[in-house]
Design a protein around this motif. Structure first.
Motif, PDB file in Angstrom:
ATOM      1  N   SER A 137       0.843  -1.189   0.000  1.00  0.00           N
ATOM      2  CA  SER A 137       0.000   0.000   0.000  1.00  0.00           C
ATOM      3  C   SER A 137       0.882   1.244   0.000  1.00  0.00           C
ATOM      4  CB  SER A 137      -0.897  -0.001   1.239  1.00  0.00           C
ATOM      5  OG  SER A 137      -1.637   1.187   1.319  1.00  0.00           O
ATOM      6  N   ARG A 138       0.501   2.219  -0.818  1.00  0.00           N
ATOM      7  CA  ARG A 138       1.200   3.510  -0.850  1.00  0.00           C
ATOM      8  C   ARG A 138       0.155   4.620  -0.826  1.00  0.00           C
ATOM      9  NH1 ARG A 138       4.675   0.525   0.197  1.00  0.00           N
ATOM     10  NH2 ARG A 138       6.678   0.238  -0.790  1.00  0.00           N
ATOM     11  N   GLN A 139       0.520   5.742  -0.204  1.00  0.00           N
ATOM     12  CA  GLN A 139      -0.410   6.850  -0.043  1.00  0.00           C
ATOM     13  C   GLN A 139       0.253   8.136  -0.503  1.00  0.00           C
ATOM     14  OE1 GLN A 139      -1.805   7.119   3.946  1.00  0.00           O
ATOM     15  NE2 GLN A 139      -3.156   8.834   3.556  1.00  0.00           N
ATOM     16  N   VAL A 140      -0.521   8.940  -1.237  1.00  0.00           N
ATOM     17  CA  VAL A 140      -0.040  10.235  -1.718  1.00  0.00           C
ATOM     18  C   VAL A 140      -1.052  11.290  -1.293  1.00  0.00           C
ATOM     19  CG1 VAL A 140       0.459  11.621  -3.775  1.00  0.00           C
ATOM     20  CG2 VAL A 140       1.187   9.236  -3.680  1.00  0.00           C
ATOM     21  N   GLU A 141      -0.561  12.409  -0.797  1.00  0.00           N
ATOM     22  CA  GLU A 141      -1.431  13.505  -0.392  1.00  0.00           C
ATOM     23  C   GLU A 141      -1.050  14.739  -1.192  1.00  0.00           C
ATOM     24  OE1 GLU A 141      -1.285  15.625   3.624  1.00  0.00           O
ATOM     25  OE2 GLU A 141      -2.882  14.129   3.854  1.00  0.00           O
ATOM     26  N   VAL A 142      -2.062  15.372  -1.765  1.00  0.00           N
ATOM     27  CA  VAL A 142      -1.852  16.553  -2.609  1.00  0.00           C
ATOM     28  C   VAL A 142      -2.743  17.669  -2.084  1.00  0.00           C
ATOM     29  CG1 VAL A 142      -2.060  17.472  -4.948  1.00  0.00           C
ATOM     30  CG2 VAL A 142      -1.390  15.096  -4.617  1.00  0.00           C
ATOM     31  N   GLU A 143      -2.212  18.876  -2.072  1.00  0.00           N
ATOM     32  CA  GLU A 143      -3.020  20.029  -1.696  1.00  0.00           C
ATOM     33  C   GLU A 143      -3.094  20.984  -2.876  1.00  0.00           C
ATOM     34  OE1 GLU A 143      -1.790  21.882   1.920  1.00  0.00           O
ATOM     35  OE2 GLU A 143      -2.249  20.115   3.124  1.00  0.00           O
TER      36      GLU A 143
END
Length: 164
Positions: free
Chosen positions: A154-160
């Motif tokens: 599992s990998r997670q990316v957060e973008v604003e």
């Protein structure tokens, strides 16, 4: 005559010594047969232990490489999911002056490309909207899970992003 008898006795002693050394050389290999067997078993045991250690090292390397490949796929899928969420939040054909809303972002990426890199992967998306002064900001969280057999990554990316 004394010299001759002395030389004869020296000659007899030297002959008897050589005959003794010959008889001992035939006796030694018979005594060493058991020790060669023990040494052979020891060498085979050591070689077996080295081979099993090498097999474990190679197997661990294969597992690590598999996890790295699936981790890279999951990271690429999470990045692509964040891009898809941004495209839903800020569509190119949006009306001028239209206000983006997190409600336009779906919870899963439904139109994943049918390519090998996304095979056996799923992407979930969340969008959070908040205001900082007069500016509206959006936080998109994209989580990708790729799995195959016993391997699950599992990998997670957060973008604003911010709107008008």
């Amino acid at each position: 005559m004394f010299l001759n008898s002395h030389s004869r006795s020296v000659g007899r002693n030297s002959v008897s010594r050589s005959s003794l050394s010959r008889s001992k050389s035939y006796v030694l290999p018979v005594r060493q047969r058991g020790s060669a067997l023990i040494i052979g078993v020891f060498v085979i045991t050591v070689m077996f232990l080295l081979a099993s250690a090498l097999i474990n090292i190679v197997e661990d390397g294969d597992t690590g490489l598999t996890q790295e490949v699936w981790g890279t796929r999951a990271f690429a899928a999470a990045n692509s999911g964040a891009d898809a969420a941004l495209a839903q939040l800020f569509p190119l054909a949006a009306a001028v002056g239209g206000v983006p809303a997190c409600s336009s972002v779906s919870s899963t990426w439904k139109n994943m490309p049918n390519v090998t890199g996304f095979h056996a992967c799923s992407v979930s998306l969340t969008c959070t909207e908040y205001k900082v002064g007069a500016v509206t900001q959006y936080r998109i969280n994209s989580t990708a899970v790729c799995e195959s057999g016993d391997t699950r990554v599992s990998r997670q990316v957060e973008v604003e992003a911010r709107g008008n």
